[in-house]
Enzyme design. Structure first.
Site, mmCIF file in Angstrom:
data_model
loop_
_atom_site.group_PDB
_atom_site.id
_atom_site.type_symbol
_atom_site.label_atom_id
_atom_site.label_comp_id
_atom_site.label_asym_id
_atom_site.label_seq_id
_atom_site.Cartn_x
_atom_site.Cartn_y
_atom_site.Cartn_z
ATOM 1 N N CYS A 77 -18.044 -13.116 9.645
ATOM 2 C CA CYS A 77 -17.574 -14.508 9.565
ATOM 3 C C CYS A 77 -17.882 -15.155 8.215
ATOM 4 O O CYS A 77 -17.376 -16.239 7.918
ATOM 5 C CB CYS A 77 -18.173 -15.325 10.697
ATOM 6 N N HIS A 82 -17.196 -22.469 9.362
ATOM 7 C CA HIS A 82 -16.692 -21.393 10.202
ATOM 8 C C HIS A 82 -16.553 -21.919 11.630
ATOM 9 O O HIS A 82 -17.458 -22.575 12.152
ATOM 10 C CB HIS A 82 -17.650 -20.202 10.157
ATOM 11 N N ASN A 95 -12.242 -18.429 17.540
ATOM 12 C CA ASN A 95 -13.063 -17.959 16.422
ATOM 13 C C ASN A 95 -12.358 -16.764 15.790
ATOM 14 O O ASN A 95 -12.166 -15.741 16.439
ATOM 15 C CB ASN A 95 -14.438 -17.571 16.994
HETATM 16 N N1 ACO Z 1 -16.252 -17.612 32.086
HETATM 17 C C1 ACO Z 1 -17.026 -18.003 33.127
HETATM 18 N N2 ACO Z 1 -18.344 -17.728 33.190
HETATM 19 C C2 ACO Z 1 -18.878 -17.041 32.165
HETATM 20 C C3 ACO Z 1 -18.130 -16.608 31.062
HETATM 21 C C4 ACO Z 1 -16.745 -16.916 31.050
HETATM 22 N N3 ACO Z 1 -15.929 -16.565 30.047
HETATM 23 N N4 ACO Z 1 -18.938 -15.944 30.218
HETATM 24 C C5 ACO Z 1 -20.165 -15.961 30.742
HETATM 25 N N5 ACO Z 1 -20.135 -16.626 31.934
HETATM 26 C C6 ACO Z 1 -21.238 -16.897 32.837
HETATM 27 C C7 ACO Z 1 -22.372 -15.901 32.687
HETATM 28 O O1 ACO Z 1 -22.113 -14.748 33.456
HETATM 29 C C8 ACO Z 1 -23.532 -16.693 33.206
HETATM 30 O O2 ACO Z 1 -23.497 -16.678 34.602
HETATM 31 P P1 ACO Z 1 -24.859 -16.615 35.460
HETATM 32 O O3 ACO Z 1 -25.597 -17.879 35.114
HETATM 33 O O4 ACO Z 1 -24.353 -16.575 36.855
HETATM 34 O O5 ACO Z 1 -25.552 -15.388 34.995
HETATM 35 C C9 ACO Z 1 -23.218 -18.132 32.776
HETATM 36 O O6 ACO Z 1 -21.807 -18.163 32.498
HETATM 37 C C10 ACO Z 1 -23.968 -18.572 31.555
HETATM 38 O O7 ACO Z 1 -23.878 -17.544 30.568
HETATM 39 P P2 ACO Z 1 -24.536 -17.712 29.184
HETATM 40 O O8 ACO Z 1 -24.233 -16.532 28.325
HETATM 41 O O9 ACO Z 1 -25.973 -18.116 29.344
HETATM 42 O O10 ACO Z 1 -23.713 -18.927 28.617
HETATM 43 P P3 ACO Z 1 -24.140 -19.984 27.540
HETATM 44 O O11 ACO Z 1 -24.244 -21.304 28.195
HETATM 45 O O12 ACO Z 1 -25.251 -19.506 26.666
HETATM 46 O O13 ACO Z 1 -22.829 -20.028 26.654
HETATM 47 C C11 ACO Z 1 -22.007 -19.229 24.549
HETATM 48 C C12 ACO Z 1 -22.355 -18.868 25.978
HETATM 49 C C13 ACO Z 1 -20.895 -20.272 24.571
HETATM 50 C C14 ACO Z 1 -21.485 -18.012 23.817
HETATM 51 C C15 ACO Z 1 -23.275 -19.796 23.885
HETATM 52 O O14 ACO Z 1 -24.331 -18.884 23.963
HETATM 53 C C16 ACO Z 1 -23.073 -20.167 22.474
HETATM 54 O O15 ACO Z 1 -22.581 -21.232 22.178
HETATM 55 N N6 ACO Z 1 -23.497 -19.294 21.540
HETATM 56 C C17 ACO Z 1 -23.291 -19.456 20.148
HETATM 57 C C18 ACO Z 1 -22.779 -18.202 19.577
HETATM 58 C C19 ACO Z 1 -21.303 -18.226 19.351
HETATM 59 O O16 ACO Z 1 -20.641 -19.229 19.307
HETATM 60 N N7 ACO Z 1 -20.783 -17.055 19.119
HETATM 61 C C20 ACO Z 1 -19.435 -16.945 18.709
HETATM 62 C C21 ACO Z 1 -19.272 -15.822 17.807
HETATM 63 S S1 ACO Z 1 -20.496 -15.644 16.632
HETATM 64 C C22 ACO Z 1 -20.046 -16.301 15.197
HETATM 65 O O17 ACO Z 1 -18.919 -16.474 14.916
HETATM 66 C C23 ACO Z 1 -21.106 -16.682 14.251
#
Ligand code: ACO
Length: 326
Positions: free
Chosen positions: A111, A253, A283
């Protein structure tokens, strides 16, 4: 020498996929995706390839700059999803454009790829070796997603963005163009966002690796981004003797709305100064920053003299930030 961006272009695949479309093929929902990420829809390539999108974005950037392909001395593509391992995507683009006078190579910085391409081009231009560069961020991320992993595949899209940068002789005390940049890497944390190489089917190997798809520890990536990006922005502002109030836009980004909101809060800057494309693009790794820049340019949002911060961050881990005067 002053390094100026003199043209931009972008290209997205025609195939539009909404969050509701995804909810028909996996256990997810528009509510889950948009509330956590800000993403409503993305384009996923069917006919298009990384090189075809990069070439279209480049042609638009050349047209926008009003220059010909023969005037390009240097082509750098930031990508982790080239169509071939070799030749590089940049060599493919050289051939597609007829940029016969250019030297061409890719950078692999995920990225941060477009920012690393910009900074590398800037150094070549400053040294006087080259005058005009084409820099590109282009990705077909859909081909490296595990479509059984709903926690990653809903986040990403495909597309390409390009910019023409050119060196201009500097009048005494004149400032402008790229004012300052900084970049960094933290390879020790590389596995928090990773994609292993293709299968090795060497018959002499006992346990061939599984095919590689993107894996991510989302919370670790979040912590990295909200700590590193504001610090990197503050560094380039200090280097260029500017304050956040002097900056018209922060072009980040487009990973996730929560990361962008947190960066804005930490810098004490209104979110209105952080334009977005993630709602309709998702993204797109290296392509995020140049696509957003091109959208802003074509909407007439960028005026001569505006100061703009651009920042990329992601796998490696890597980050790169620049402040430019448009
Ligand atoms: N739809 C529905 N439910 C989902 C999905 C989905 N697509 N994906 C995961 N879940 C569920 C999981 O299974 C979990 O369920 P559980 O509680 O029953 O186990 C629940 O949602 C929560 O999962 P988490 O992974 O803890 O979700 P979180 O609230 O952390 O959100 C996210 C995930 C949005 C990716 C977050 O961690 C984040 O914002 N991270 C930042 C990193 C990022 O943006 N990465 C993008 C690419 S990296 C880059 O470009 C730099």
């Amino acid at each position: 020498m002053i390094t100026r961006i003199i043209g931009t272009g972008s290209s997205l695949p025609s195939n539009l996929v909404t969050n509701d479309d995804l909810s028909k093929i996996m256990d997810t929902s528009d509510e889950w995706i948009s509330s956590r990420t800000g993403i409503k829809e993305r384009r996923l390539a069917k006919e298009e390839t990384t090189a075809s999108m990069a070439a279209e974005a480049s042609r638009k950037a050349l047209e926008n700059a009003g220059i010909s392909a023969e005037e390009i001395d240097l082509i750098i593509v930031g990508t982790i999803t080239g169509d071939y391992v070799t030749p590089s995507t940049s060599c493919e683009i050289q051939a597609k454009l007829g940029a016969v006078n250019a030297v061409a190579f890719d950078v692999n910085a995920a990225c941060s790829g477009f920012m690393f391409a910009l900074h590398t081009a800037h150094i070549y231009l400053q040294s006087g070796i080259y005058k005009t560069a084409l820099i590109i961020g282009a990705e077909t991320l859909s081909k490296i997603m595990d479509w059984n992993d709903r926690s990653t595949c809903v986040l990403f899209g495909d597309g390409a963005g390009a910019a023409i940068v050119r060196a201009y002789a500097q009048a005494r005390n004149e400032k402008g163009g790229l004012l300052a940049f900084e970049q960094g890497s933290d390879g020790a944390k590389g596995k928090v966002l990773a994609c292993r190489d293709r299968v090795n089917n060497n018959p002499l190997i006992q346990n061939p690796l599984e095919p590689g798809y993107v894996s991510m520890d989302g919370q670790e990536v979040y912590k990295f981004a909200v700590g590193t990006v504001p610090a990197s922005i503050i560094k380039v502002l200090e280097m260029s003797e500017l304050k956040t109030e002097d900056i018209k836009y922060f072009v980040l980004h487009q990973a996730n709305i929560r990361i962008i909101q947190s960066v804005a809060k930490r810098l004490k800057v209104s979110e209105e100064k952080f334009p977005l494309s993630l709602d309709h693009c998702g993204n797109i790794s290296a392509a995020s920053v140049p696509i957003l820049l091109d959208e802003m340019n074509r909407k007439g949002m960028l005026k001569a003299g505006d100061k703009i911060v651009m920042s990329g961050f992601g796998a490696g881990l890597t980050w790169g930030t620049a402040v430019i005067e448009w």
